[in-house]
Every structure is written in structure tokens, then in C-alpha cells.
Design a protein around this motif. Structure first.
Motif, PDB file in Angstrom:
ATOM      1  N   SER A  71      -6.935  30.773  70.346  1.00  0.00           N
ATOM      2  CA  SER A  71      -7.338  29.468  69.830  1.00  0.00           C
ATOM      3  C   SER A  71      -6.209  28.451  69.975  1.00  0.00           C
ATOM      4  N   GLY A  74      -5.755  26.998  73.363  1.00  0.00           N
ATOM      5  CA  GLY A  74      -6.791  26.097  73.863  1.00  0.00           C
ATOM      6  C   GLY A  74      -8.074  26.762  74.312  1.00  0.00           C
ATOM      7  N   CYS A  75      -8.217  28.056  74.037  1.00  0.00           N
ATOM      8  CA  CYS A  75      -9.461  28.750  74.381  1.00  0.00           C
ATOM      9  C   CYS A  75     -10.555  28.371  73.385  1.00  0.00           C
ATOM     10  N   LYS A  76     -11.793  28.421  73.844  1.00  0.00           N
ATOM     11  CA  LYS A  76     -12.917  28.202  72.940  1.00  0.00           C
ATOM     12  C   LYS A  76     -13.381  29.570  72.444  1.00  0.00           C
ATOM     13  N   VAL A  78     -16.025  31.894  70.486  1.00  0.00           N
ATOM     14  CA  VAL A  78     -17.447  31.906  70.141  1.00  0.00           C
ATOM     15  C   VAL A  78     -17.818  33.260  69.547  1.00  0.00           C
ATOM     16  N   VAL A  97     -13.725  35.026  73.603  1.00  0.00           N
ATOM     17  CA  VAL A  97     -13.357  33.770  74.255  1.00  0.00           C
ATOM     18  C   VAL A  97     -14.472  33.391  75.227  1.00  0.00           C
ATOM     19  N   GLN A  98     -14.896  32.136  75.162  1.00  0.00           N
ATOM     20  CA  GLN A  98     -15.880  31.633  76.116  1.00  0.00           C
ATOM     21  C   GLN A  98     -15.160  31.386  77.448  1.00  0.00           C
ATOM     22  N   GLY A 104     -16.235  27.308  79.017  1.00  0.00           N
ATOM     23  CA  GLY A 104     -15.019  27.290  78.208  1.00  0.00           C
ATOM     24  C   GLY A 104     -13.877  26.647  78.977  1.00  0.00           C
ATOM     25  N   PRO A 105     -12.852  26.139  78.274  1.00  0.00           N
ATOM     26  CA  PRO A 105     -11.767  25.416  78.928  1.00  0.00           C
ATOM     27  C   PRO A 105     -10.780  26.284  79.704  1.00  0.00           C
ATOM     28  N   GLU A 108      -9.017  33.742  78.531  1.00  0.00           N
ATOM     29  CA  GLU A 108      -8.278  34.187  77.355  1.00  0.00           C
ATOM     30  C   GLU A 108      -6.833  34.506  77.712  1.00  0.00           C
TER      31      GLU A 108
END
Length: 123
Positions: A71, A74-76, A78, A97-98, A104-105, A108
Motif C-alpha cells: 500500500s 502505491g499498489c491498489k 483489493v 494487490v490489483q 491497478g497502478p 506488488e
């Protein structure tokens, strides 16, 4: 050696014969020694940058260390679908991680484990 002795003294652990540890809190010292080894290895190999701060995230297995690191990177994060959690045999509240392929950006940084043993180690 002085740092190891200070850590041992602080947690009430006796150091016998160099590296043999004894006492009810020996696991704490072993964990602290592992952290110091990672920091020292990073400095010795040049992987660590002397001008940057190093952060250590400590917690018991399943406490969210990998989720926090991902997080912060910068990971999204979910929630797994119920079907995915059931298929993997994980708790239905498990997180992942998305991926960029899913919108996702970024990938992971460290795998979110869901294992009996903590596996987080990012240098």
C-alpha cells in the motif's frame, strides 16, 4: 557484538558459546538479529543507500506487513472475491494487490502471503 549483547540483555536472553541463545524471549533476539543482518547486508552490498532511511515493519504472521508495504509503495489493495478465497482455501476477508492488467497502478512489491510462516523480506 556489543549490539547483540545489548539486545540480549534487554530481552533477558543469555548468549552461550557465541551464537547459542537461551531464555524465554530468545525468539525476539533471533528476529532482531535477522533484521540487523538485512540492514548490514544492504549496506555491505551497496543495496542500501546511506542517504535514505530504512524502514522495518515488524509483526506476527498475518498481521498485514506485506499489505502495508504494498500500500505504501502505491499498489491498489483489493479484497479477494469469495470464489477466489474459497478456491485458495483462504479467509473470505483476504486481500491481494490489483495487477496493472486489472487496472491497478503497479505490480506488488512483496507477495501477500497467507501462509503459516511470515515470508516478508524486501531489501
Amino acid at each position: 557484538a556489543d549490539l547483540a549483547a545489548a539486545l540480549a540483555s534487554a530481552v533477558g536472553v543469555e548468549i552461550r558459546g557465541g551464537d547459542t541463545l537461551a531464555g524465554p524471549d530468545a525468539d525476539i533476539l533471533i528476529s532482531a538479529k535477522k533484521i540487523l543482518e538485512y540492514v548490514e547486508r544492504g549496506a555491505a552490498t551497496g543495496e542500501g543507500d546511506a542517504n535514505k532511511r530504512q524502514v522495518v515493519v515488524i509483526g506476527v504472521t498475518g498481521s498485514g506487513k506485506s499489505t502495508l508495504v504494498n500500500s505504501l509503495a502505491g499498489c491498489k489493495i483489493v479484497k479477494l472475491s469469495e470464489e477466489e478465497a474459497d478456491r485458495k482455501g483462504w479467509d473470505r476477508n483476504a486481500l491481494r494487490v490489483q495487477t496493472p492488467a486489472e487496472g491497478g497502478p503497479r505490480e506488488e512489491v512483496t507477495e501477500i502471503g497467507h501462509e503459516d510462516e511470515s515470508m516478508t523480506a524486501v531489501l
